[in-house]
Design an enzyme around this catalytic site. Sequence first.
Site, PDB file in Angstrom:
ATOM      1  N   HIS A  98     -11.133   3.141   8.755  1.00 41.32           N
ATOM      2  CA  HIS A  98     -10.905   1.693   8.649  1.00 41.32           C
ATOM      3  C   HIS A  98      -9.920   1.258   9.714  1.00 41.32           C
ATOM      4  O   HIS A  98      -8.936   1.956   9.999  1.00 41.32           O
ATOM      5  CB  HIS A  98     -10.361   1.366   7.250  1.00 41.32           C
ATOM      6  CG  HIS A  98      -9.834  -0.025   7.109  1.00 41.32           C
ATOM      7  ND1 HIS A  98     -10.620  -1.143   7.340  1.00 41.32           N
ATOM      8  CD2 HIS A  98      -8.611  -0.504   6.752  1.00 41.32           C
ATOM      9  CE1 HIS A  98      -9.894  -2.228   7.128  1.00 41.32           C
ATOM     10  NE2 HIS A  98      -8.676  -1.875   6.781  1.00 41.32           N
ATOM     11  N   HIS A 100      -7.304  -1.107  10.255  1.00 43.05           N
ATOM     12  CA  HIS A 100      -6.491  -1.927   9.366  1.00 43.05           C
ATOM     13  C   HIS A 100      -5.935  -3.158  10.087  1.00 43.05           C
ATOM     14  O   HIS A 100      -5.209  -3.038  11.071  1.00 43.05           O
ATOM     15  CB  HIS A 100      -5.339  -1.085   8.802  1.00 43.05           C
ATOM     16  CG  HIS A 100      -4.494  -1.810   7.809  1.00 43.05           C
ATOM     17  ND1 HIS A 100      -4.318  -1.367   6.519  1.00 43.05           N
ATOM     18  CD2 HIS A 100      -3.770  -2.952   7.900  1.00 43.05           C
ATOM     19  CE1 HIS A 100      -3.534  -2.213   5.876  1.00 43.05           C
ATOM     20  NE2 HIS A 100      -3.188  -3.183   6.704  1.00 43.05           N
ATOM     21  N   HIS A 143      -7.064   4.386   9.683  1.00 40.54           N
ATOM     22  CA  HIS A 143      -6.885   5.470   8.719  1.00 40.54           C
ATOM     23  C   HIS A 143      -8.185   5.705   7.968  1.00 40.54           C
ATOM     24  O   HIS A 143      -9.064   4.835   7.916  1.00 40.54           O
ATOM     25  CB  HIS A 143      -5.752   5.157   7.737  1.00 40.54           C
ATOM     26  CG  HIS A 143      -5.931   3.893   6.947  1.00 40.54           C
ATOM     27  ND1 HIS A 143      -6.666   3.833   5.783  1.00 40.54           N
ATOM     28  CD2 HIS A 143      -5.457   2.633   7.148  1.00 40.54           C
ATOM     29  CE1 HIS A 143      -6.633   2.604   5.292  1.00 40.54           C
ATOM     30  NE2 HIS A 143      -5.921   1.842   6.118  1.00 40.54           N
ATOM     31  N   HIS A 145     -10.666   5.777   4.979  1.00 44.14           N
ATOM     32  CA  HIS A 145     -10.819   4.967   3.765  1.00 44.14           C
ATOM     33  C   HIS A 145     -11.865   5.614   2.870  1.00 44.14           C
ATOM     34  O   HIS A 145     -12.787   4.962   2.365  1.00 44.14           O
ATOM     35  CB  HIS A 145     -11.206   3.526   4.096  1.00 44.14           C
ATOM     36  CG  HIS A 145     -10.416   2.509   3.311  1.00 44.14           C
ATOM     37  ND1 HIS A 145     -10.298   2.556   1.941  1.00 44.14           N
ATOM     38  CD2 HIS A 145      -9.697   1.429   3.705  1.00 44.14           C
ATOM     39  CE1 HIS A 145      -9.560   1.542   1.526  1.00 44.14           C
ATOM     40  NE2 HIS A 145      -9.170   0.840   2.580  1.00 44.14           N
ATOM     41  N   HIS A 428       3.964  -2.851  -5.463  1.00 47.16           N
ATOM     42  CA  HIS A 428       2.649  -2.457  -4.979  1.00 47.16           C
ATOM     43  C   HIS A 428       2.326  -3.243  -3.706  1.00 47.16           C
ATOM     44  O   HIS A 428       2.390  -4.477  -3.705  1.00 47.16           O
ATOM     45  CB  HIS A 428       1.586  -2.746  -6.037  1.00 47.16           C
ATOM     46  CG  HIS A 428       1.782  -2.002  -7.315  1.00 47.16           C
ATOM     47  ND1 HIS A 428       1.436  -0.680  -7.474  1.00 47.16           N
ATOM     48  CD2 HIS A 428       2.316  -2.401  -8.502  1.00 47.16           C
ATOM     49  CE1 HIS A 428       1.724  -0.288  -8.707  1.00 47.16           C
ATOM     50  NE2 HIS A 428       2.267  -1.314  -9.347  1.00 47.16           N
ATOM     51  N   HIS A 431      -3.238  -5.379  -0.116  1.00 47.17           N
ATOM     52  CA  HIS A 431      -3.911  -5.600   1.168  1.00 47.17           C
ATOM     53  C   HIS A 431      -5.296  -6.163   0.921  1.00 47.17           C
ATOM     54  O   HIS A 431      -6.007  -5.711   0.020  1.00 47.17           O
ATOM     55  CB  HIS A 431      -4.019  -4.271   1.923  1.00 47.17           C
ATOM     56  CG  HIS A 431      -4.830  -4.336   3.182  1.00 47.17           C
ATOM     57  ND1 HIS A 431      -4.635  -5.284   4.166  1.00 47.17           N
ATOM     58  CD2 HIS A 431      -5.850  -3.538   3.638  1.00 47.17           C
ATOM     59  CE1 HIS A 431      -5.479  -5.081   5.152  1.00 47.17           C
ATOM     60  NE2 HIS A 431      -6.228  -4.035   4.861  1.00 47.17           N
ATOM     61  N   HIS A 433      -8.891  -6.942   3.063  1.00 44.48           N
ATOM     62  CA  HIS A 433      -9.628  -6.734   4.305  1.00 44.48           C
ATOM     63  C   HIS A 433     -10.263  -8.056   4.741  1.00 44.48           C
ATOM     64  O   HIS A 433     -10.546  -8.929   3.925  1.00 44.48           O
ATOM     65  CB  HIS A 433     -10.727  -5.692   4.101  1.00 44.48           C
ATOM     66  CG  HIS A 433     -10.211  -4.320   3.811  1.00 44.48           C
ATOM     67  ND1 HIS A 433     -10.805  -3.182   4.308  1.00 44.48           N
ATOM     68  CD2 HIS A 433      -9.155  -3.875   3.089  1.00 44.48           C
ATOM     69  CE1 HIS A 433     -10.145  -2.106   3.886  1.00 44.48           C
ATOM     70  NE2 HIS A 433      -9.142  -2.523   3.131  1.00 44.48           N
ATOM     71  N   HIS A 483      -6.869  -4.377  -2.465  1.00 46.60           N
ATOM     72  CA  HIS A 483      -6.406  -3.200  -3.204  1.00 46.60           C
ATOM     73  C   HIS A 483      -4.933  -2.914  -2.965  1.00 46.60           C
ATOM     74  O   HIS A 483      -4.323  -3.429  -2.020  1.00 46.60           O
ATOM     75  CB  HIS A 483      -7.228  -1.969  -2.794  1.00 46.60           C
ATOM     76  CG  HIS A 483      -7.111  -1.595  -1.343  1.00 46.60           C
ATOM     77  ND1 HIS A 483      -6.165  -0.722  -0.872  1.00 46.60           N
ATOM     78  CD2 HIS A 483      -7.829  -1.997  -0.250  1.00 46.60           C
ATOM     79  CE1 HIS A 483      -6.304  -0.583   0.442  1.00 46.60           C
ATOM     80  NE2 HIS A 483      -7.309  -1.350   0.850  1.00 46.60           N
ATOM     81  N   CYS A 484      -4.391  -2.100  -3.837  1.00 40.28           N
ATOM     82  CA  CYS A 484      -3.054  -1.552  -3.624  1.00 40.28           C
ATOM     83  C   CYS A 484      -3.150  -0.512  -2.521  1.00 40.28           C
ATOM     84  O   CYS A 484      -4.053   0.334  -2.520  1.00 40.28           O
ATOM     85  CB  CYS A 484      -2.530  -0.909  -4.904  1.00 40.28           C
ATOM     86  SG  CYS A 484      -0.921  -0.098  -4.717  1.00 40.28           S
ATOM     87  N   HIS A 485      -2.208  -0.563  -1.558  1.00 35.15           N
ATOM     88  CA  HIS A 485      -2.272   0.369  -0.440  1.00 35.15           C
ATOM     89  C   HIS A 485      -1.539   1.683  -0.708  1.00 35.15           C
ATOM     90  O   HIS A 485      -1.388   2.511   0.192  1.00 35.15           O
ATOM     91  CB  HIS A 485      -1.768  -0.271   0.854  1.00 35.15           C
ATOM     92  CG  HIS A 485      -2.582   0.124   2.045  1.00 35.15           C
ATOM     93  ND1 HIS A 485      -2.568   1.413   2.548  1.00 35.15           N
ATOM     94  CD2 HIS A 485      -3.464  -0.553   2.815  1.00 35.15           C
ATOM     95  CE1 HIS A 485      -3.388   1.480   3.588  1.00 35.15           C
ATOM     96  NE2 HIS A 485      -3.953   0.296   3.760  1.00 35.15           N
ATOM     97  N   ILE A 486      -1.070   1.872  -1.937  1.00 36.45           N
ATOM     98  CA  ILE A 486      -0.649   3.209  -2.354  1.00 36.45           C
ATOM     99  C   ILE A 486      -1.926   3.957  -2.709  1.00 36.45           C
ATOM    100  O   ILE A 486      -2.613   3.599  -3.664  1.00 36.45           O
ATOM    101  CB  ILE A 486       0.315   3.136  -3.549  1.00 36.45           C
ATOM    102  CG1 ILE A 486       1.618   2.433  -3.124  1.00 36.45           C
ATOM    103  CG2 ILE A 486       0.608   4.532  -4.099  1.00 36.45           C
ATOM    104  CD1 ILE A 486       2.587   2.171  -4.263  1.00 36.45           C
ATOM    105  N   HIS A 489      -2.734   5.014  -6.219  1.00 33.37           N
ATOM    106  CA  HIS A 489      -3.040   3.910  -7.137  1.00 33.37           C
ATOM    107  C   HIS A 489      -4.452   3.367  -6.900  1.00 33.37           C
ATOM    108  O   HIS A 489      -5.166   3.054  -7.854  1.00 33.37           O
ATOM    109  CB  HIS A 489      -2.019   2.786  -6.972  1.00 33.37           C
ATOM    110  CG  HIS A 489      -0.622   3.176  -7.339  1.00 33.37           C
ATOM    111  ND1 HIS A 489       0.454   2.313  -7.217  1.00 33.37           N
ATOM    112  CD2 HIS A 489      -0.118   4.345  -7.827  1.00 33.37           C
ATOM    113  CE1 HIS A 489       1.551   2.944  -7.610  1.00 33.37           C
ATOM    114  NE2 HIS A 489       1.232   4.173  -7.970  1.00 33.37           N
ATOM    115  N   PHE A 494      -6.925   0.696  -8.757  1.00 36.00           N
ATOM    116  CA  PHE A 494      -6.226  -0.541  -8.412  1.00 36.00           C
ATOM    117  C   PHE A 494      -6.924  -1.212  -7.234  1.00 36.00           C
ATOM    118  O   PHE A 494      -6.461  -1.165  -6.100  1.00 36.00           O
ATOM    119  CB  PHE A 494      -4.766  -0.212  -8.068  1.00 36.00           C
ATOM    120  CG  PHE A 494      -3.822  -1.393  -8.068  1.00 36.00           C
ATOM    121  CD1 PHE A 494      -4.263  -2.698  -7.856  1.00 36.00           C
ATOM    122  CD2 PHE A 494      -2.472  -1.194  -8.289  1.00 36.00           C
ATOM    123  CE1 PHE A 494      -3.380  -3.764  -7.850  1.00 36.00           C
ATOM    124  CE2 PHE A 494      -1.565  -2.253  -8.288  1.00 36.00           C
ATOM    125  CZ  PHE A 494      -2.021  -3.533  -8.071  1.00 36.00           C
TER     126      PHE A 494
END
Length: 551
Positions: A98, A100, A143, A145, A428, A431, A433, A483-486, A489, A494
Amino acid sequence: MLFLNVVFMLWLHLAHAASIISRSNSYPLNSRSNTLGPKNNLIISNKVISPDGFARSATLAGGTFPGPIIAATKGEHFAINVVNRLTNDEMLKSTSVHWHGISQNGTNYVDGVSFVTQCPIAQNHSFMHSFEAQNQAGTFWYHSHYATQQCDGLRGALIIYDPEDPLSYLYDVDDETTVITLADWYHVVAPVLSHIIGTNANSTLINGLGRYQGGPNSDLAVVSVEYGKRYRLRIIAMSCDPNFLFSIDKHNLTVIEADGQLTQPLLVDSLQILAGQRYSVVLVANRPVDNYWIRALPSTPGLNFNNGQSSAILRYNGAPVAEPTTNQTKSIMQLVENNLHAFINPGAPGIPEYGKADINLRMVVNNTGGIYSINGARYKPPTVPVLLQILSGAQHATDLLPAGSVYVLEANKVVELTMLAVTVGGPHPIHIHGHSFDVVQSAGNSSFNYVNPVRRDVVSSGLQNQQMVIRWVTDNSGPWFLHCHIDWHLDAGFAVVMAESPSDTQKHLGPIPNAWDELCPIFNSLTPAQIGAENSYQEAQNISTLLFPNT
């Protein structure tokens, strides 16, 4: 001494790297020197590395951690061929990448999100990502995905330089040597850790180097500066989990960019940066010639600055080759998000009043036994990518999978999203897209700002029972992940998909390459052994008893 300095600076110029003085034997001297243009092959492979002194196999772009910087000039076309040469059976052997922060307007199919915009790229296959970044410039990154694969190392910087940057008068140097990457690092592979409820990183890496508690005195990254010059540092939190408190001893920083969007210059002495976020800051090298600690304290419990952990070195030309002896002072000007203001075309879209957008969404985040849900629905990746579902005729939320996790939005509408996290585990990093958004209410702040809020693409949801509010316009038809970028999670549910005007998607995207159509049949034909990480659950059982159900 002068001769040695001249030799060193010549080496620095040739290396095009982040001024790293030395490395352990597992790292070649030029491992940060590889910078790719916007038209290139990006080879994804496995390699044993020891960035913090602990050797393990990793999933890497270009054979390094972080991966090569992909650098382009504003307006250049991107054609990046992701080539999958993964072989390690302990980790996932398919992949996706992806880009980002790149909006992918009209090219949703190369957004790189497994099971949302494509199927993963199988082992020994490749996929060309051809796209325009249009008018975008700034600090981005790339990164994996696919599940939690990025935590095994597939992360790198993507920088789009603007020759006509209106804030260029504030700095003298902005190149590969001023990119600063912050990352968490794990000694156990991600497929194993993803089964464990609650996992912590072993170390923090700055520009790919760090130390861990009880480990050896591994080499640290060095950023070299010349007294009197002004440097645009592009700080990227390519983190799987923690946020970082970033500072440089005895130096203030002027923030001029957040997530690819220029900001009104703001002076700070430290900043919190969440997973996925980026900041450009201007550092003026006006302190006595010496070595100074660069600090990135993670939110990970138990990690600190002892013995150079979570640290790198700012070295003035002429300073001795030695570790700093500087002490951290109390921060008195920490970055506060609502003090940031968009530099270009400030102002949130729509009627400047809470709840008066065209589409007003409220999302409540919960956590039960480590499993996350948004408005009661846990996100589980569908077997057929959402984009393929839409192109096959599904138009309504009730027709799209995963059930309860797809929100259909009309075209060219102002959306206002309020997110309330009633669970722990924050802040949290949220993000979306396909868009940047205006942060009209930062978490933890009671006021709203529709006049000149910060514009970005990752925002904190805040701590328990806090809310944040963002706005954007649905001018980019296609399914976009929110989504949460952790990563842990996200893997635990999430996320949602924002499907913008599905009836317009086919026309908006135009012809889609045949290679995209082939990704799913190839991936769906893979055996468990070809997918990889077959024994990850059993390995997790040897580490912890606090595990998610084995699915």
